[in-house]
Design an enzyme around this catalytic site. Structure first.
Site, mmCIF file in Angstrom:
data_model
loop_
_atom_site.group_PDB
_atom_site.id
_atom_site.type_symbol
_atom_site.label_atom_id
_atom_site.label_comp_id
_atom_site.label_asym_id
_atom_site.label_seq_id
_atom_site.Cartn_x
_atom_site.Cartn_y
_atom_site.Cartn_z
ATOM 1 C CG HIS A 107 -24.022 55.174 9.271
ATOM 2 N ND1 HIS A 107 -23.322 56.126 8.572
ATOM 3 C CD2 HIS A 107 -24.333 54.212 8.382
ATOM 4 C CE1 HIS A 107 -23.208 55.735 7.309
ATOM 5 N NE2 HIS A 107 -23.821 54.577 7.172
ATOM 6 C CB CYS B 236 -11.377 64.461 -7.769
ATOM 7 S SG CYS B 236 -11.680 64.977 -9.450
ATOM 8 C CG ASN C 157 -26.142 59.091 -2.292
ATOM 9 O OD1 ASN C 157 -26.920 58.727 -3.168
ATOM 10 N ND2 ASN C 157 -24.843 58.891 -2.379
ATOM 11 C CD GLN D 45 -28.155 60.273 2.552
ATOM 12 O OE1 GLN D 45 -28.446 61.096 3.420
ATOM 13 N NE2 GLN D 45 -26.922 59.839 2.376
#
Lengths: 404, 129
Positions: free
Chosen positions: A205, A328, A155, A183
């Site tokens: 989705h 992050c 992914n 994916q």
């Protein structure tokens, strides 16, 4: 403020209007709202018919038998059911599992959970290209191994593993093989008639269907048995109880039908967009594409802009919606575990962006993104002491940094 | 994550970006952090004969909060004595920029940077005597 342009199709996709239409027909009084498990009236029969059609549409996309499709709430649940289900059912044979370091957290966290229950897990390291080889799997299989779980498409970087080769190895060793295909399904061909894959997880989705629905493919021949994780009315042949959500399943069926119908043209279009994007950065210094581009899904590309930190880069791109390869932004300050597993140094891992394009991306979107990213990178490099040092010919590895 | 207006302001219009010649005796340089951790700050101060910081410049590799912390710091140190500047606390920076807990380390890094710059200048001064 105008809405940002969406470059995060690998995170989720909008629902295709054709899918939304089908779903909306299964909700209200005049629609197909019945409980598919109701056997005593027309409402139930019609709902069941819709669910079985959807099951067939999913099965057709994967070239398997509809009876091998188990509805779930999404790929995370499918991964949990496959891995825990096999590990627990076959624990008499052994308690060893094999997976890779760059699986989705739904696989990794499930394996961690099993480790706490006394199972042993081998985590294979990918090569620099991001791939796990059949040979690595073969070398890791032991007497007591019951399951291998290695994903189809990663992914974060978009590389495609050789699931055919890994399947051969597993079948020869009589070890079950589970593939997280969240994916890849609907984006590239998956033929379960040909592949020696025993279990496969999918999510609607990621392919223009609704959130909250997925499937687990469970092979019938040779037969795969599972310990159910959700108990109740014995739905889905006892493997996953719970009233079937007709509108969700119909949505997933329709998105699979469309994906199958349009895969070839869509893949070509998406690939052209991704290549346009990649080439937009071609002439820039110190820009690296992560993962082997020769084994890659069309829609995803992960790029490192050296000497620029990913979170600040995203911050200067308010008109583009994308995700940083570094985590992050999700409040953990660790760079991406996927990029690190490729053996990439931490600075490059901190400097990466994942772009993912899809059905509704246009060439203008891509051109706009290229311009904005180039501008932001230039601006941040002007601010970067590392860029200064690079330009002055200083070898950053020669400096003793005070890690904090 | 939403950024405070103060962070956005410094991030979009960073003050005193640049580099002084670090060989110059008037200049003190502090470089802290590590690329592997995702933050590197280089803070430089220009000190006059009276021991007052008359100018400051920075460059920072890091997130928006790290850039804002160092930009703010360059504004704050100007006109201060060395002792005064070395006493700036990370908590003051974090408060001024309204940094969330996960970004407090950026202000700590800024405090380390000014301390390192002052120390570098003092070492140079001592070497001249």
């Amino acid at each position: 403020m105008k809405a940002p342009v969406y470059f995060d199709y690998a995170a989720t996709t909008p629902v295709d209007p054709r899918v939304a239409q089908k779903m909306s027909e299964c909700l209200m009084t005049e629609g197909n709202f019945g409980n598919p498990a109701s056997r005593s009236h027309k409402f139930g029969w019609e709902a069941e018919e819709a669910v079985e059609l959807a099951r067939k549409q999913v099965a057709d996309l994967l070239n398997c038998d509809p009876r091998e499709i188990v509805w779930t709430s999404g790929a995370t649940e499918s991964d949990n059911l496959a891995i825990k289900g096999i590990a627990q059912f076959y624990k008499g044979k052994g308690k060893h599992l094999i997976t890779s370091k760059i699986e989705h957290k739904a696989v990794l966290d499930t394996c961690r959970h099993l480790e706490r229950d006394g199972y042993e897990v081998t985590y294979l390291e990918p090569g620099e290209d991001g791939l796990i080889t059949p040979q690595q799997v073969a070398d890791a299989i032991r007497e007591d191994t019951t399951l291998v779980s290695v994903m189809h498409v990663n992914n974060e970087i978009g590389v495609i593993n050789d699931i055919a080769g890994i399947g051969e190895v597993c079948r020869a060793a009589k070890v079950f093989y589970h593939v997280d295909a969240a994916q890849s399904a609907g984006k590239i061909p998956v033929d379960l008639e040909a592949l020696k894959v025993d279990l496969m997880s999918l999510s609607a989705h990621k392919m223009y269907g609704p959130k909250g629905v997925g499937v687990l493919y469970v092979r019938r021949k040779p037969r795969v048995r599972l310990e159910a994780q959700m108990h109740g009315g014995g739905h889905e042949r006892g493997m996953r109880s719970g009233t079937l959500a007709t509108h969700q399943l119909v949505g997933m069926g329709e998105c699979c039908r469309i994906a199958q119908l349009e895969m070839a043209t869509e893949a070509a279009r998406t690939l052209a967009l991704r290549e346009r994007l990649r080439q937009g950065f071609d002439d820039m210094e110190e820009v690296y594409v992560n993962g082997d581009l020769n084994a890659h899904v069309p829609g995803i590309i992960n790029i490192s802009f050296n000497y620029v930190e990913g979170e600040s880069l995203i911050m200067s791109l308010p008109e583009i919606a994308l995700s940083s390869g570094s985590a992050c932004t999700s409040a953990s300050l660790e760079p991406s575990y996927v990029l690190r597993a490729l053996g990439m140094n931490d600075e490059l891992a901190h400097s990466s962006l994942r772009f993912s394009v899809g059905r509704f991306t246009t060439e203008e979107d891509v051109d706009g993104a290229i311009e904005q990213v180039r501008h932001a990178v230039e601006k941040l490099r002007e601010l970067s002491p590392l860029w200064d040092m690079y330009k002055d010919g200083v070898d950053l590895d020669s400096i003793e940094w005070a890690a904090h | 994550m939403a950024y405070s207006d103060q962070v956005m302001d410094h991030y979009q219009n960073p003050r005193n970006v640049g580099k002084f010649d670090d060989q110059d005796d008037q200049i003190g340089t502090g470089m802290v952090g590590a690329p592997a951790c995702g933050d590197v700050m280089r803070l430089q101060i220009k000190v006059n004969d009276e021991g007052i910081i008359e100018d400051a410049k920075f460059k920072t590799y890091g997130c928006g909060s790290a850039i804002a912390s160092s930009s703010l710091l360059t504004e704050w140190v100007k006109g201060r004595t060395l002792d005064d500047a070395a006493q700036i606390k990370n908590t003051e920076i974090a408060e001024e920029l309204a940094l969330p807990p996960v970004k407090i380390h950026c202000s700590v890094l800024a405090e380390d940077a000014i301390k390192a710059a002052v120390e570098d200048y003092r070492k140079k001064l001592a070497a001249q005597v």
